[in-house]
Design a protein around this motif. Structure first.
Motif, PDB file in Angstrom:
ATOM      1  N   LEU A 124      55.577  13.663  51.025  1.00 20.87           N
ATOM      2  CA  LEU A 124      54.750  12.707  50.293  1.00 20.87           C
ATOM      3  C   LEU A 124      53.273  13.055  50.399  1.00 20.87           C
ATOM      4  CD1 LEU A 124      54.548  10.109  48.665  1.00 20.87           C
ATOM      5  CD2 LEU A 124      54.506   8.838  50.811  1.00 20.87           C
ATOM      6  N   VAL A 125      52.825  13.476  51.581  1.00 26.75           N
ATOM      7  CA  VAL A 125      51.428  13.863  51.747  1.00 26.75           C
ATOM      8  C   VAL A 125      51.090  15.032  50.815  1.00 26.75           C
ATOM      9  CG1 VAL A 125      49.741  14.795  53.372  1.00 26.75           C
ATOM     10  CG2 VAL A 125      51.332  13.031  54.119  1.00 26.75           C
ATOM     11  N   THR A 126      51.951  16.038  50.788  1.00 21.56           N
ATOM     12  CA  THR A 126      51.732  17.188  49.900  1.00 21.56           C
ATOM     13  C   THR A 126      51.763  16.762  48.434  1.00 21.56           C
ATOM     14  OG1 THR A 126      52.789  18.647  51.518  1.00 21.56           O
ATOM     15  CG2 THR A 126      52.583  19.471  49.275  1.00 21.56           C
ATOM     16  N   ALA A 127      52.699  15.884  48.084  1.00 25.06           N
ATOM     17  CA  ALA A 127      52.841  15.469  46.688  1.00 25.06           C
ATOM     18  C   ALA A 127      51.611  14.697  46.208  1.00 25.06           C
ATOM     19  CB  ALA A 127      54.094  14.615  46.534  1.00 25.06           C
ATOM     20  N   VAL A 128      51.056  13.828  47.048  1.00 24.63           N
ATOM     21  CA  VAL A 128      49.887  13.045  46.643  1.00 24.63           C
ATOM     22  C   VAL A 128      48.667  13.938  46.470  1.00 24.63           C
ATOM     23  CG1 VAL A 128      48.285  11.259  47.397  1.00 24.63           C
ATOM     24  CG2 VAL A 128      50.736  10.896  47.640  1.00 24.63           C
ATOM     25  N   THR A 129      48.440  14.855  47.404  1.00 21.39           N
ATOM     26  CA  THR A 129      47.257  15.724  47.316  1.00 21.39           C
ATOM     27  C   THR A 129      47.339  16.658  46.118  1.00 21.39           C
ATOM     28  OG1 THR A 129      48.335  17.271  48.835  1.00 21.39           O
ATOM     29  CG2 THR A 129      46.832  15.659  49.796  1.00 21.39           C
ATOM     30  N   THR A 179      67.350   6.359  33.896  1.00 18.50           N
ATOM     31  CA  THR A 179      68.545   7.187  33.701  1.00 18.50           C
ATOM     32  C   THR A 179      68.765   8.152  34.858  1.00 18.50           C
ATOM     33  OG1 THR A 179      67.216   8.769  32.406  1.00 18.50           O
ATOM     34  CG2 THR A 179      68.380   7.027  31.206  1.00 18.50           C
ATOM     35  N   GLY A 180      67.981   8.019  35.928  1.00 15.26           N
ATOM     36  CA  GLY A 180      68.168   8.872  37.099  1.00 15.26           C
ATOM     37  C   GLY A 180      67.575  10.250  36.975  1.00 15.26           C
ATOM     38  N   GLN A 181      66.733  10.495  35.979  1.00 15.71           N
ATOM     39  CA  GLN A 181      66.110  11.799  35.792  1.00 15.71           C
ATOM     40  C   GLN A 181      64.768  11.822  36.531  1.00 15.71           C
ATOM     41  OE1 GLN A 181      65.905  12.798  31.618  1.00 15.71           O
ATOM     42  NE2 GLN A 181      67.948  12.021  31.200  1.00 15.71           N
ATOM     43  N   LEU A 182      64.780  12.285  37.761  1.00 16.80           N
ATOM     44  CA  LEU A 182      63.560  12.330  38.559  1.00 16.80           C
ATOM     45  C   LEU A 182      62.698  13.539  38.243  1.00 16.80           C
ATOM     46  CD1 LEU A 182      65.038  11.224  42.014  1.00 16.80           C
ATOM     47  CD2 LEU A 182      63.910   9.818  40.288  1.00 16.80           C
ATOM     48  N   GLY A 183      63.233  14.516  37.542  1.00 14.48           N
ATOM     49  CA  GLY A 183      62.445  15.669  37.149  1.00 14.48           C
ATOM     50  C   GLY A 183      62.318  16.705  38.252  1.00 14.48           C
ATOM     51  N   ASP A 184      61.441  17.676  38.007  1.00 12.00           N
ATOM     52  CA  ASP A 184      61.174  18.750  38.960  1.00 12.00           C
ATOM     53  C   ASP A 184      59.828  18.526  39.633  1.00 12.00           C
ATOM     54  OD1 ASP A 184      63.527  19.921  38.183  1.00 12.00           O
ATOM     55  OD2 ASP A 184      62.579  21.323  36.783  1.00 12.00           O
ATOM     56  N   SER A 185      59.750  18.885  40.899  1.00  7.42           N
ATOM     57  CA  SER A 185      58.510  18.772  41.648  1.00  7.42           C
ATOM     58  C   SER A 185      57.517  19.828  41.174  1.00  7.42           C
ATOM     59  CB  SER A 185      58.789  18.959  43.145  1.00  7.42           C
ATOM     60  OG  SER A 185      57.600  19.133  43.868  1.00  7.42           O
ATOM     61  N   TYR A 186      56.257  19.402  40.925  1.00  7.16           N
ATOM     62  CA  TYR A 186      55.227  20.348  40.539  1.00  7.16           C
ATOM     63  C   TYR A 186      54.877  21.290  41.694  1.00  7.16           C
ATOM     64  CZ  TYR A 186      54.436  16.865  36.842  1.00  7.16           C
ATOM     65  OH  TYR A 186      54.589  15.995  35.799  1.00  7.16           O
ATOM     66  N   ALA A 187      54.834  20.744  42.900  1.00  6.29           N
ATOM     67  CA  ALA A 187      54.367  21.518  44.053  1.00  6.29           C
ATOM     68  C   ALA A 187      55.432  22.479  44.576  1.00  6.29           C
ATOM     69  CB  ALA A 187      53.916  20.580  45.171  1.00  6.29           C
ATOM     70  N   PHE A 188      56.699  22.031  44.605  1.00  4.82           N
ATOM     71  CA  PHE A 188      57.764  22.833  45.205  1.00  4.82           C
ATOM     72  C   PHE A 188      58.610  23.577  44.182  1.00  4.82           C
ATOM     73  CE2 PHE A 188      56.797  19.435  48.189  1.00  4.82           C
ATOM     74  CZ  PHE A 188      56.671  20.112  49.389  1.00  4.82           C
ATOM     75  N   ARG A 189      58.397  23.306  42.880  1.00  5.93           N
ATOM     76  CA  ARG A 189      59.161  23.951  41.820  1.00  5.93           C
ATOM     77  C   ARG A 189      60.674  23.803  42.040  1.00  5.93           C
ATOM     78  NH1 ARG A 189      54.514  23.958  40.542  1.00  5.93           N
ATOM     79  NH2 ARG A 189      53.374  25.585  39.436  1.00  5.93           N
ATOM     80  N   THR A 190      61.063  22.617  42.465  1.00 11.16           N
ATOM     81  CA  THR A 190      62.453  22.318  42.794  1.00 11.16           C
ATOM     82  C   THR A 190      62.773  20.926  42.257  1.00 11.16           C
ATOM     83  OG1 THR A 190      62.231  23.614  44.832  1.00 11.16           O
ATOM     84  CG2 THR A 190      64.136  22.170  44.667  1.00 11.16           C
ATOM     85  N   PRO A 191      64.010  20.678  41.809  1.00  6.80           N
ATOM     86  CA  PRO A 191      64.365  19.312  41.391  1.00  6.80           C
ATOM     87  C   PRO A 191      64.101  18.298  42.490  1.00  6.80           C
ATOM     88  CG  PRO A 191      66.044  20.855  40.690  1.00  6.80           C
ATOM     89  CD  PRO A 191      65.095  21.636  41.556  1.00  6.80           C
ATOM     90  N   VAL A 192      63.536  17.165  42.105  1.00  8.43           N
ATOM     91  CA  VAL A 192      63.196  16.127  43.085  1.00  8.43           C
ATOM     92  C   VAL A 192      64.444  15.638  43.804  1.00  8.43           C
ATOM     93  CG1 VAL A 192      62.279  13.791  43.342  1.00  8.43           C
ATOM     94  CG2 VAL A 192      61.122  15.427  41.854  1.00  8.43           C
TER      95      VAL A 192
END
Length: 322
Positions: free
Chosen positions: A259-264, A72-85
Motif C-alpha cells: 500500500l505504501v508503494t502504491a500510494v507513492t 464485476t470483480g475486475q481489479l485491473g493490473d498494478s501500475y507499479a508491479f505490472r501484475t494483476p491486483v
C-alpha cells in the motif's frame, strides 16, 4: 439483510474515498504508469497512456467506469508491479491476515491475564496493571516496534530483527500489533469483571464454594467478555491499519508495504484493491463478532425478539387487540 446492505454501503464509500484521494495526489498518473518522472517519457507516450487507461475522460465517467469494474470483480493490473491486483493480493493478503488474527488472539490473552491480576490480586496489583494497560494502549506501533527490536533483537539476540519466515520472526511483529490492542481490551474486560462481581450469580457461585479461579473463568469472564467482543471488530480494523507500519518496520511482505508503494506511485488499481479487501475483512469481522456475542450470551438474540413483541410485532399483541 441489514448487515449485507450495510457492508455494500461501506464498500461503496471506501471505493469513493479512494478514487477522490488518489485524484488529489499531485502528479500525472500517466507518468506513474510509465515509470515516474524519471522515465523521461515523451508527450506522445503520455497522451497514448492517458487515452488507453481512460484518464482523458471526464472525472464522472472515470468514476462510473471505476465502480463498474469493481462491481464485476475486475481489479485491473498494478501500475507499479505490472501484475494483476488479484494476484498480488493473493500473495500478500495472507501475511497481513495472519499478523492481524494472531495479534488479536495474543491481545486477548494479555487482556485476560491483566484483568485477572487487576481484579483478583489486590489493590497494588490492580493499580499497577491499570497503569500498564493505559500506557500500552497509547503506544504508537512504530515506536513500540523499534523498542522491541533494540531490546530483544539487538541487545538480547532472542529473536531476529526482521522477518525471516520462521516462527521466531513473527514474535516481534505480533507483539507490536497486540500490545496496544491488549491495553484497551484489558481495561474493558476489567470493568466488566468488576461489575459482574457485584451481581447475584457471582454471590450464588461463592456460596456454592466456587474457587476464585473458577468464578473468574466460568462466570465473571463470560459476562465481562461481551463488551470486549464488540470492541474486537474495531480492534481488527486497527490491527489491519497498523500493519502498514509494522510490515514496513519488520520487512513483512504484506499488503501494508504494498500500500505504501502504491500510494507513492499513484497505483490506483492496487490502492483500490487493498482498501476494498480491508473494508470487506472489517465487515466480515463485524458479522463474526455479532455471532460470537450471540453464542456467549443468547439473551442478545432473545432480547431483540422480546422487544419486537413489546412493540406490537409479535402474536401476543395481535391477540390482545382482538
Amino acid at each position: 439483510m441489514r448487515r449485507v446492505l450495510g457492508g455494500i454501503g461501506v464498500l461503496w464509500a471506501v471505493a469513493t474515498i479512494v478514487f477522490v484521494a488518489i485524484g488529489l495526489i499531485p502528479g500525472d498518473p500517466a507518468l506513474a504508469i510509465l515509470g515516474g518522472p524519471g522515465s523521461q517519457a515523451s508527450a506522445e507516450a503520455v497522451a497514448q497512456v492517458r487515452h488507453e487507461y481512460g484518464l482523458d475522460r471526464p472525472v464522472l465517467v472515470q468514476y462510473a467506469v471505476f465502480l463498474g469494474r469493481l462491481a464485476t470483480g475486475q481489479l485491473g493490473d498494478s501500475y507499479a508491479f505490472r501484475t494483476p491486483v488479484a494476484t498480488l493480493l493473493g500473495q500478500q493478503l495472507p501475511v497481513t491476515l495472519t499478523l492481524a488474527v494472531t495479534g488479536l488472539a495474543v491481545a486477548w490473552v494479555l487482556a485476560v491475564v491483566a484483568a485477572w491480576f487487576s481484579t483478583q490480586q489486590g489493590p497494588i496489583a490492580a493499580g499497577l496493571t491499570s497503569a500498564l494497560s493505559v500506557t500500552a494502549s497509547v503506544m504508537p506501533h512504530f515506536w513500540l516496534g523499534s523498542v522491541l527490536i533494540v531490546v530483544f533483537a539487538s541487545a538480547l539476540g532472542w529473536v531476529p530483527a526482521v522477518s525471516d519466515g520462521t516462527a521466531r520472526g513473527w514474535v516481534l511483529p505480533v507483539l507490536t500489533v497486540a500490545v496496544p490492542v491488549a491495553g484497551y481490551l484489558a481495561e474493558t474486560v476489567r470493568d466488566g469483571v468488576v461489575d459482574a462481581q457485584r451481581s447475584a450469580f457471582a454471590l450464588a457461585a461463592r456460596g456454592r464454594g466456587e474457587t476464585r479461579l473458577g468464578l473468574f473463568g466460568r462466570h465473571l469472564l463470560r459476562h465481562a467478555a461481551l463488551p470486549g467482543i464488540a470492541l474486537s471488530a474495531w480492534a481488527f480494523g486497527s490491527l489491519v491499519s497498523g500493519a502498514v507500519v509494522v510490515e514496513s518496520v519488520f520487512a513483512l511482505p504484506g499488503i501494508g508495504r504494498a500500500l505504501v508503494t502504491a500510494v507513492t506511485q499513484r497505483d490506483m488499481p492496487l490502492v483500490a484493491g487493498i482498501a476494498l479487501v480491508s473494508a470487506a475483512a472489517y465487515v466480515v469481522v463485524l458479522a463474526v463478532a455479532d455471532l460470537v456475542e450471540r453464542a456467549v450470551d443468547p439473551r442478545a438474540a432473545t432480547g431483540r425478539r422480546g422487544r419486537g413483541r413489546a412493540h406490537g410485532r409479535g402474536p401476543g399483541r395481535r391477540a390482545g387487540a382482538r
